[in-house]
Write a protein that holds these residues in place. Sequence first.
Motif, mmCIF file in Angstrom:
data_model
loop_
_atom_site.group_PDB
_atom_site.id
_atom_site.type_symbol
_atom_site.label_atom_id
_atom_site.label_comp_id
_atom_site.label_asym_id
_atom_site.label_seq_id
_atom_site.Cartn_x
_atom_site.Cartn_y
_atom_site.Cartn_z
ATOM 1 N N ARG A 19 0.840 -1.218 0.000
ATOM 2 C CA ARG A 19 0.000 0.000 0.000
ATOM 3 C C ARG A 19 0.867 1.258 0.000
ATOM 4 N NH1 ARG A 19 -4.191 -2.769 3.324
ATOM 5 N NH2 ARG A 19 -6.066 -2.725 2.043
ATOM 6 N N ASP A 20 1.912 1.265 0.850
ATOM 7 C CA ASP A 20 2.795 2.448 0.886
ATOM 8 C C ASP A 20 3.349 2.728 -0.511
ATOM 9 O OD1 ASP A 20 2.356 2.643 3.557
ATOM 10 O OD2 ASP A 20 4.372 2.019 4.188
ATOM 11 N N LYS A 109 3.718 -3.687 -21.492
ATOM 12 C CA LYS A 109 4.177 -4.860 -20.754
ATOM 13 C C LYS A 109 5.555 -4.623 -20.088
ATOM 14 C CE LYS A 109 6.038 -9.133 -22.521
ATOM 15 N NZ LYS A 109 6.141 -10.088 -23.611
ATOM 16 N N GLU A 110 6.482 -4.041 -20.857
ATOM 17 C CA GLU A 110 7.828 -3.818 -20.315
ATOM 18 C C GLU A 110 7.790 -2.891 -19.110
ATOM 19 O OE1 GLU A 110 10.785 -5.122 -20.545
ATOM 20 O OE2 GLU A 110 9.959 -6.557 -21.987
ATOM 21 N N LYS A 111 7.019 -1.816 -19.220
ATOM 22 C CA LYS A 111 6.910 -0.845 -18.111
ATOM 23 C C LYS A 111 6.324 -1.519 -16.872
ATOM 24 C CE LYS A 111 8.420 3.273 -19.173
ATOM 25 N NZ LYS A 111 9.750 2.728 -19.411
ATOM 26 N N VAL A 112 5.325 -2.361 -17.069
ATOM 27 C CA VAL A 112 4.706 -2.999 -15.903
ATOM 28 C C VAL A 112 5.669 -4.007 -15.272
ATOM 29 C CG1 VAL A 112 2.734 -4.309 -15.029
ATOM 30 C CG2 VAL A 112 2.400 -2.668 -16.841
ATOM 31 N N MET A 113 6.423 -4.710 -16.099
ATOM 32 C CA MET A 113 7.383 -5.656 -15.514
ATOM 33 C C MET A 113 8.434 -4.912 -14.668
ATOM 34 S SD MET A 113 7.771 -8.916 -18.062
ATOM 35 C CE MET A 113 8.286 -8.066 -19.488
ATOM 36 N N GLU A 114 8.865 -3.734 -15.155
ATOM 37 C CA GLU A 114 9.814 -2.934 -14.350
ATOM 38 C C GLU A 114 9.158 -2.477 -13.047
ATOM 39 O OE1 GLU A 114 11.460 0.386 -16.605
ATOM 40 O OE2 GLU A 114 11.829 -0.984 -18.291
ATOM 41 N N PHE A 115 7.891 -2.105 -13.142
ATOM 42 C CA PHE A 115 7.140 -1.672 -11.972
ATOM 43 C C PHE A 115 7.045 -2.814 -10.945
ATOM 44 C CE2 PHE A 115 3.202 -1.003 -9.641
ATOM 45 C CZ PHE A 115 3.219 0.353 -9.359
ATOM 46 N N ILE A 116 6.786 -4.020 -11.447
ATOM 47 C CA ILE A 116 6.680 -5.194 -10.558
ATOM 48 C C ILE A 116 8.033 -5.466 -9.885
ATOM 49 C CG2 ILE A 116 6.324 -7.709 -10.506
ATOM 50 C CD1 ILE A 116 4.306 -7.236 -12.895
ATOM 51 N N ILE A 121 10.942 -5.766 -4.962
ATOM 52 C CA ILE A 121 12.184 -5.434 -4.262
ATOM 53 C C ILE A 121 11.874 -4.569 -3.035
ATOM 54 C CG2 ILE A 121 14.318 -4.063 -4.462
ATOM 55 C CD1 ILE A 121 14.497 -5.172 -7.384
ATOM 56 N N TYR A 122 10.983 -3.610 -3.194
ATOM 57 C CA TYR A 122 10.600 -2.715 -2.090
ATOM 58 C C TYR A 122 10.019 -3.503 -0.916
ATOM 59 C CZ TYR A 122 8.141 1.199 0.208
ATOM 60 O OH TYR A 122 7.685 2.123 1.113
ATOM 61 N N ARG A 125 12.831 -5.892 0.611
ATOM 62 C CA ARG A 125 13.880 -5.141 1.316
ATOM 63 C C ARG A 125 13.351 -4.616 2.654
ATOM 64 N NH1 ARG A 125 15.653 -0.973 -2.233
ATOM 65 N NH2 ARG A 125 17.159 -2.430 -3.113
ATOM 66 N N ASN A 126 12.172 -3.995 2.638
ATOM 67 C CA ASN A 126 11.642 -3.404 3.878
ATOM 68 C C ASN A 126 11.284 -4.469 4.910
ATOM 69 O OD1 ASN A 126 12.046 -0.904 2.868
ATOM 70 N ND2 ASN A 126 9.927 -0.526 2.319
ATOM 71 N N LEU A 127 10.725 -5.576 4.457
ATOM 72 C CA LEU A 127 10.349 -6.618 5.431
ATOM 73 C C LEU A 127 11.579 -7.311 6.005
ATOM 74 C CD1 LEU A 127 7.099 -8.175 3.945
ATOM 75 C CD2 LEU A 127 7.350 -6.579 5.848
ATOM 76 N N LYS A 128 12.620 -7.448 5.198
ATOM 77 C CA LYS A 128 13.861 -8.041 5.723
ATOM 78 C C LYS A 128 14.472 -7.152 6.807
ATOM 79 C CE LYS A 128 17.201 -10.124 3.312
ATOM 80 N NZ LYS A 128 17.336 -11.549 3.569
ATOM 81 N N GLU A 129 14.359 -5.847 6.583
ATOM 82 C CA GLU A 129 14.884 -4.909 7.584
ATOM 83 C C GLU A 129 14.098 -5.006 8.884
ATOM 84 O OE1 GLU A 129 16.283 -1.394 4.823
ATOM 85 O OE2 GLU A 129 15.157 -0.659 6.584
#
Length: 278
Positions: A19-20, A109-116, A121-122, A125-129
């Motif tokens: 959501r963030d 499609k390419e833009k959405v894959m980059e978005f995913i 990653i977001y 990364r945040n949950l691992k922290e």
Amino acid sequence: MDEKLKSTLICSGVLKEARDFLLERGFVEILPLILTRLSDPLLETKYAKTKIYDKEYFLTTSMIFQKQILMNYFEKIFIVSPNIRIEKESPHHLVEFVQLDVEMRNVTKEKVMEFIEDLVIYIIRNLKEKYPQLIKVPVPEKPFKRISVKEMKEKYGNMLNLSQSIKEPYFLVDFLEEEREFYDREDPQRYGILLDYDLIYPFGFGEGLSGGEREYEYERIVDRIKRKGLPLSLFKEYLEYAKERKLKPSAGFGLGIERMVKYLLGLDHIRKTRIFVY
Ligand code: ASP
Ligand code: MG
């Protein structure tokens, strides 16, 4: 801590991070729908039905058509959407699950894959922290590798074998028209090949997300529905929007929340991700 309680905590974390990420980027959150007359025909899924006050409904399989209709009014949306799918019993399937359903107007499609990639990653990364003791999977690096369905079949036989053989998330692309839904856009340059993608988790955790560019032109949609042998009457409301040219070019995806939690915690059965699901 009990596995179901760990999952509940991480599930809450996945939803918060997602959501963030989305609200920060200007997405509008739409409330989910459970009773509907317009739902995803998904190839291997039978609709679950119910009757209330003499009215018949499907239980939502996915809000794909509502997402497309909403593109007439909003540029970027998401729904935390409970879905019911009578699909198959396996450690990767729940009859009742929740997907993060996302749709964006005028994107490829390419833009959405980059978005995913950025979204996944977001979240990791945040949950691992926040939960270093609980989450052991590495933060993936972008770009995620892409593999076509054809190559996957030649080298690995099927999706789960591919998933077992890889050590980082992959995108599976170039699905065949007969293996996917009519709303996934067919590549205008390659008849029979769709502009869609699945995210495949490594270490045998399998499919985590499906999405694609969408058919939005009335004539193309009708052609695709007919090629599937489905009755047009099932999609009456959707076809009315299409006929009035109220569907816009868009693309999006649905990310399975429980499948992500299963992957993050390394669980052997998806049932362990949900506290009240048996
Ligand atoms: N409708 C897809 C599904 O539920 C997700 C999507 O393509 O947005 O599998
Ligand atoms: Mg899928």
